[in-house]
Design a protein around this motif. Structure first.
Motif, PDB file in Angstrom:
ATOM      1  N   LYS A   1     -17.645  -8.867  -9.204  1.00 42.19           N
ATOM      2  CA  LYS A   1     -16.793  -8.216  -8.195  1.00 42.19           C
ATOM      3  C   LYS A   1     -16.979  -6.703  -8.188  1.00 42.19           C
ATOM      4  CE  LYS A   1     -11.882  -7.185  -7.350  1.00 42.19           C
ATOM      5  NZ  LYS A   1     -11.698  -5.839  -7.937  1.00 42.19           N
TER       6      LYS A   1
ATOM      7  N   ILE B   1      -4.718  -8.992 -10.534  1.00 42.40           N
ATOM      8  CA  ILE B   1      -5.811  -9.961 -10.715  1.00 42.40           C
ATOM      9  C   ILE B   1      -5.927 -10.420 -12.166  1.00 42.40           C
ATOM     10  CG2 ILE B   1      -8.296 -10.357 -10.498  1.00 42.40           C
ATOM     11  CD1 ILE B   1      -8.386  -8.189  -8.376  1.00 42.40           C
TER      12      ILE B   1
ATOM     13  N   GLY C   1     -10.009 -11.768  -7.049  1.00 41.31           N
ATOM     14  CA  GLY C   1     -11.077 -11.520  -8.005  1.00 41.31           C
ATOM     15  C   GLY C   1     -11.823 -12.737  -8.505  1.00 41.31           C
TER      16      GLY C   1
END
Length: 436
Positions: A22, A389, A417
């Motif tokens: 990510k 997240i 995420g």
């Protein structure tokens, strides 16, 4: 608002492949703005934050085509600069912290870049000073509307400069690097971030025609070029997801294999988990975690004092995995002090773990002492809400190890995420259901 229902207490088994990174994706996608030529990117994670950025690029005028799952082409040959000052952009840009990294490429190529104050995780103040001070050093004029919380930088021509960054900010370094590659002359960045994802960005830019040396160190030297061309790029696997699956295996006493992890880019992560007593075996480019049926024991320091695990800029331990380490420690033999130095509010999720029966002393906003249960007492199922997240995934791991059925609300935070996390966990035996 989505919810996960999780029946805990089951052993998992099998293999799981980490998604693309990510934090790399957010940098690499912004870099497509530096060239009018075609850029192909592979292993892009299909997650909310990345998809938001792809949507933002499309609204900016970038031509985007999906080749196959997780692979796209991008061509920024007809950018709509007027969109940058529109009301729509002020809404779209605010929803994603990674959007700040479009400013450097836009400034370098078009002479101006704008961004509303970005959102993201609620984990305390996250300053943007490093970004804008670096761009000002390159010759940009800075303006800020306090009323609209809207930032802007403009320059006829950027000029290379020497700069010593106040903090080794990853996104700040990325923004400055992307601006400097098209600046006139030489830029030297000292105290630059040097994590693998920043290295990936630099390697990609060099393939596009940039001249960056010192990649992998905290001293980057960039000789500006007139223009950049297209390239192909493949993302690294997500080290945060890899650490999450290591923690999941230990907490659920499961035998898991994490495939294609790019071992050489994991830094100290495997050894930090080993300090908790977890067996992390290298098998080629895979990680194998055997079932810890007899538990795992936290090591002390050499002098016998309590182990402290803290975060630090790369090559130190990433702050994104401290919440996973904290959860895993709740079932270890022994005690550990978790010291979260880099963000202010990331330990405030521990009250949920205490509700589940964990023995945690929250010393202050940055430090927590965890006294492990050694599985003599399992965590208890409960209802909780995902605050961000990483804390959300930590609570998910806790729920998968707990006795009974837990509910996690606000799972949109987790989806930001982690790609299709419920499907992938079910494939290795987890009892998890998504309820809209």
């Amino acid at each position: 608002m989505g919810t996960f229902k999780i029946e805990g207490g089951h052993q998992l088994k099998g293999s799981i492949q980490p998604q693309g990174a990510k934090n790399e994706a957010l940098q690499i996608l912004c870099a497509v703005l530096l060239t009018p030529e075609l850029v192909t990117i592979n292993n892009i994670p299909d997650i909310v934050d990345v998809n938001k950025l792809i949507s933002l690029l499309r609204k900016l005028g970038v031509k985007i085509e999906k080749i196959k799952d997780n692979s796209y082409t991008f061509q920024a040959d007809d950018i709509d600069l007027d969109y940058l000052e529109s009301d729509a952009f002020k809404v779209d840009g605010r929803g994603l912290r990674g959007s700040i990294m479009i400013v450097g490429p836009l400034l370098a190529r078009f002479g101006r870049g704008f961004i509303p104050k970005p959102g993201g995780d609620k984990i305390g103040r996250r300053r943007l000073d490093t970004h804008f001070e670096g761009l000002i050093n390159l010759g940009a004029k800075f303006r800020y509307s306090k009323e609209e919380q809207f930032y802007g930088v403009e320059a006829d021509k950027l000029k290379g400069a020497y700069m010593l960054l106040e903090e080794a900010s990853v996104t700040g370094t990325a923004n400055i690097v992307m601006a400097a590659v098209l600046a006139e002359g030489r830029t030297t960045i000292y105290n630059a971030a040097c994590e693998p994802y920043l290295q990936q960005l630099c390697k990609m830019l060099n393939r596009m025609g940039a001249k960056i040396s010192g990649v992998g160190s905290n001293l980057l030297v960039i000789d500006g070029v007139e223009a950049l061309g297209g390239t192909d790029h493949t993302m690294l696997p997500d080290m945060i997801e890899i650490g999450s699956w290591i923690g999941l295996a230990a907490m659920t006493k499961s035998e898991l294999t994490i495939t294609n992890v790019s071992w050489d880019d994991l830094g100290v992560i495997p050894n930090v988990f080993r300090k908790l007593g977890i067996t992390v075996e290298r098998q080629g480019d895979d990680i194998h975690i055997p079932a810890h049926t007899d538990g795992y024991e936290i090591q002390n320091f050499i002098d016998g004092s309590i182990l402290t695990i803290s975060d630090a800029p790369w090559p130190g331990f990433t702050p994104d995995l401290l919440s996973i380490i904290l959860v895993v420690a709740t079932q270890a033999r022994g005690s550990v002090l978790i010291h979260q130095k880099m963000f202010e509010s990331r330990l405030f999720f521990v009250d949920k773990l205490i509700d589940m029966g964990a023995k945690i002393i929250l010393c202050d906003p940055h430090r927590a002492t965890v006294i492990g249960h050694d599985y003599k007492s399992t965590l208890k199922a409960t209802t909780m809400t995902s605050p961000d997240i990483r804390a959300g995934v930590s609570l998910l791991i806790a729920a998968l190890s707990a006795k009974g059925t837990s509910t996690i609300q606000n799972i949109e935070q987790i989806d930001r995420g982690y790609e299709r996390i419920d499907e992938r966990l079910r494939a290795i035996g987890a009892k998890i259901e998504r309820v809209e």
